[in-house]
Design a protein around this motif. Structure first.
Motif, PDB file in Angstrom:
ATOM      1  N   UNK A 102       0.835  -1.201   0.000  1.00 48.06           N
ATOM      2  CA  UNK A 102       0.000   0.000   0.000  1.00 48.06           C
ATOM      3  C   UNK A 102       0.874   1.258   0.000  1.00 48.06           C
ATOM      4  N   UNK A 103       1.913   1.266   0.806  1.00 53.95           N
ATOM      5  CA  UNK A 103       2.805   2.430   0.866  1.00 53.95           C
ATOM      6  C   UNK A 103       3.493   2.654  -0.487  1.00 53.95           C
ATOM      7  N   UNK A 104       3.959   1.583  -1.108  1.00 58.75           N
ATOM      8  CA  UNK A 104       4.612   1.723  -2.409  1.00 58.75           C
ATOM      9  C   UNK A 104       3.616   2.103  -3.506  1.00 58.75           C
ATOM     10  N   UNK A 105       2.386   1.619  -3.395  1.00 59.72           N
ATOM     11  CA  UNK A 105       1.339   2.042  -4.332  1.00 59.72           C
ATOM     12  C   UNK A 105       1.012   3.517  -4.174  1.00 59.72           C
ATOM     13  N   UNK A 106       0.973   3.985  -2.932  1.00 61.30           N
ATOM     14  CA  UNK A 106       0.738   5.400  -2.666  1.00 61.30           C
ATOM     15  C   UNK A 106       1.893   6.246  -3.201  1.00 61.30           C
ATOM     16  N   UNK A 107       3.112   5.755  -3.026  1.00 62.40           N
ATOM     17  CA  UNK A 107       4.284   6.461  -3.545  1.00 62.40           C
ATOM     18  C   UNK A 107       4.212   6.560  -5.070  1.00 62.40           C
ATOM     19  N   UNK A 108       3.843   5.480  -5.735  1.00 59.44           N
ATOM     20  CA  UNK A 108       3.705   5.495  -7.188  1.00 59.44           C
ATOM     21  C   UNK A 108       2.619   6.480  -7.604  1.00 59.44           C
ATOM     22  N   UNK A 109       1.520   6.469  -6.887  1.00 55.81           N
ATOM     23  CA  UNK A 109       0.411   7.378  -7.185  1.00 55.81           C
ATOM     24  C   UNK A 109       0.850   8.834  -7.066  1.00 55.81           C
ATOM     25  N   UNK A 118      -7.620   5.959  -9.391  1.00 56.15           N
ATOM     26  CA  UNK A 118      -6.499   5.100  -9.760  1.00 56.15           C
ATOM     27  C   UNK A 118      -5.790   4.581  -8.512  1.00 56.15           C
ATOM     28  N   UNK A 119      -5.639   5.445  -7.490  1.00 56.17           N
ATOM     29  CA  UNK A 119      -4.988   5.000  -6.259  1.00 56.17           C
ATOM     30  C   UNK A 119      -5.829   3.912  -5.572  1.00 56.17           C
ATOM     31  N   UNK A 120      -7.137   4.123  -5.513  1.00 56.59           N
ATOM     32  CA  UNK A 120      -8.002   3.116  -4.896  1.00 56.59           C
ATOM     33  C   UNK A 120      -7.942   1.801  -5.660  1.00 56.59           C
ATOM     34  N   UNK A 129      -6.984 -12.410  -4.551  1.00 53.02           N
ATOM     35  CA  UNK A 129      -5.883 -13.264  -5.003  1.00 53.02           C
ATOM     36  C   UNK A 129      -5.745 -13.247  -6.528  1.00 53.02           C
ATOM     37  N   UNK A 130      -4.542 -13.213  -7.002  1.00 50.61           N
ATOM     38  CA  UNK A 130      -4.133 -13.239  -8.408  1.00 50.61           C
ATOM     39  C   UNK A 130      -4.351 -11.882  -9.104  1.00 50.61           C
ATOM     40  N   UNK A 131      -5.214 -11.032  -8.564  1.00 50.83           N
ATOM     41  CA  UNK A 131      -5.480  -9.751  -9.217  1.00 50.83           C
ATOM     42  C   UNK A 131      -4.255  -8.835  -9.188  1.00 50.83           C
ATOM     43  N   UNK A 132      -3.397  -8.986  -8.201  1.00 53.66           N
ATOM     44  CA  UNK A 132      -2.212  -8.118  -8.138  1.00 53.66           C
ATOM     45  C   UNK A 132      -1.281  -8.361  -9.330  1.00 53.66           C
ATOM     46  N   UNK A 133      -1.238  -9.590  -9.827  1.00 54.75           N
ATOM     47  CA  UNK A 133      -0.409  -9.876 -10.997  1.00 54.75           C
ATOM     48  C   UNK A 133      -0.943  -9.148 -12.233  1.00 54.75           C
ATOM     49  N   UNK A 134      -2.264  -9.227 -12.431  1.00 54.89           N
ATOM     50  CA  UNK A 134      -2.887  -8.544 -13.565  1.00 54.89           C
ATOM     51  C   UNK A 134      -2.852  -7.030 -13.378  1.00 54.89           C
ATOM     52  N   UNK A 135      -3.053  -6.586 -12.152  1.00 58.70           N
ATOM     53  CA  UNK A 135      -3.022  -5.153 -11.859  1.00 58.70           C
ATOM     54  C   UNK A 135      -1.650  -4.557 -12.104  1.00 58.70           C
ATOM     55  N   UNK A 136      -0.627  -5.288 -11.764  1.00 63.31           N
ATOM     56  CA  UNK A 136       0.744  -4.819 -12.006  1.00 63.31           C
ATOM     57  C   UNK A 136       0.985  -4.695 -13.503  1.00 63.31           C
ATOM     58  N   UNK A 137       0.517  -5.655 -14.271  1.00 64.68           N
ATOM     59  CA  UNK A 137       0.674  -5.632 -15.725  1.00 64.68           C
ATOM     60  C   UNK A 137      -0.081  -4.452 -16.319  1.00 64.68           C
ATOM     61  N   UNK A 138      -1.317  -4.283 -15.854  1.00 62.82           N
ATOM     62  CA  UNK A 138      -2.165  -3.188 -16.360  1.00 62.82           C
ATOM     63  C   UNK A 138      -1.553  -1.838 -16.035  1.00 62.82           C
TER      64      UNK A 138
END
Length: 142
Positions: A102-109, A118-120, A129-138
């Motif tokens: 979450x902290x690294x996602x906030x930093x990226x945002x 987009x942050x949410x 589960x598994x959505x983080x892999x697709x989310x990272x790609x997206x």
């Protein structure tokens, strides 16, 4: 001293031809640093999302073993002390991994200056589960 004269002469020559020489501005350096910071933030988020995805899959496997395979008669009871112990050790580890995600996602945002939806969405990618892999790609393709 000779370099300053040469630079000044080059500037006069460019002006004589009609080419305007732009001075080096700190803003140009800042833009480069922002791009570097954004790329670095993307790289950190990418690693964090992969680690979070694996950690969440491990947690789901542990919970499946604890409550489905070795589940008791009532809901959310377990008959296996081993899986209870594994769950009590892994759950806080996964919680820490998710907080880092979450902290690294906030930093990226912040670095990318995206909107709040987009942050949410970035935070939501680490919940299923598994959505983080697709989310990272997206996110990387955007």
């Amino acid at each position: 001293m000779e370099e300053a004269v040469a630079v000044e002469a080059t500037g006069r020559q460019l002006a004589a031809v009609g080419v305007e020489r732009k001075p080096a501005v700190a803003r140009d350096v800042g833009a480069t640093l922002d791009e570097v910071a954004a790329r670095t933030s993307f790289a950190r988020f990418r690693v964090a999302s992969i680690v979070e995805g694996i950690a969440l899959l491990v947690l789901v496997g542990i919970m499946t073993m604890r409550y489905v395979v070795f589940g008791g008669d009532a809901w959310f009871t377990s008959t296996s002390p081993f899986w209870e112990q594994v769950s009590s050790v892994w759950s806080p580890i996964h919680g820490l991994i998710y907080m880092i995600y979450v902290i690294l996602g906030f930093d990226l945002w912040l670095k990318m200056r995206w909107g709040l939806p987009r942050m949410l969405l970035l935070m939501f990618f680490g919940v299923i589960p598994v959505l983080s892999f697709f989310g990272e790609r997206w996110t990387h393709q955007q």
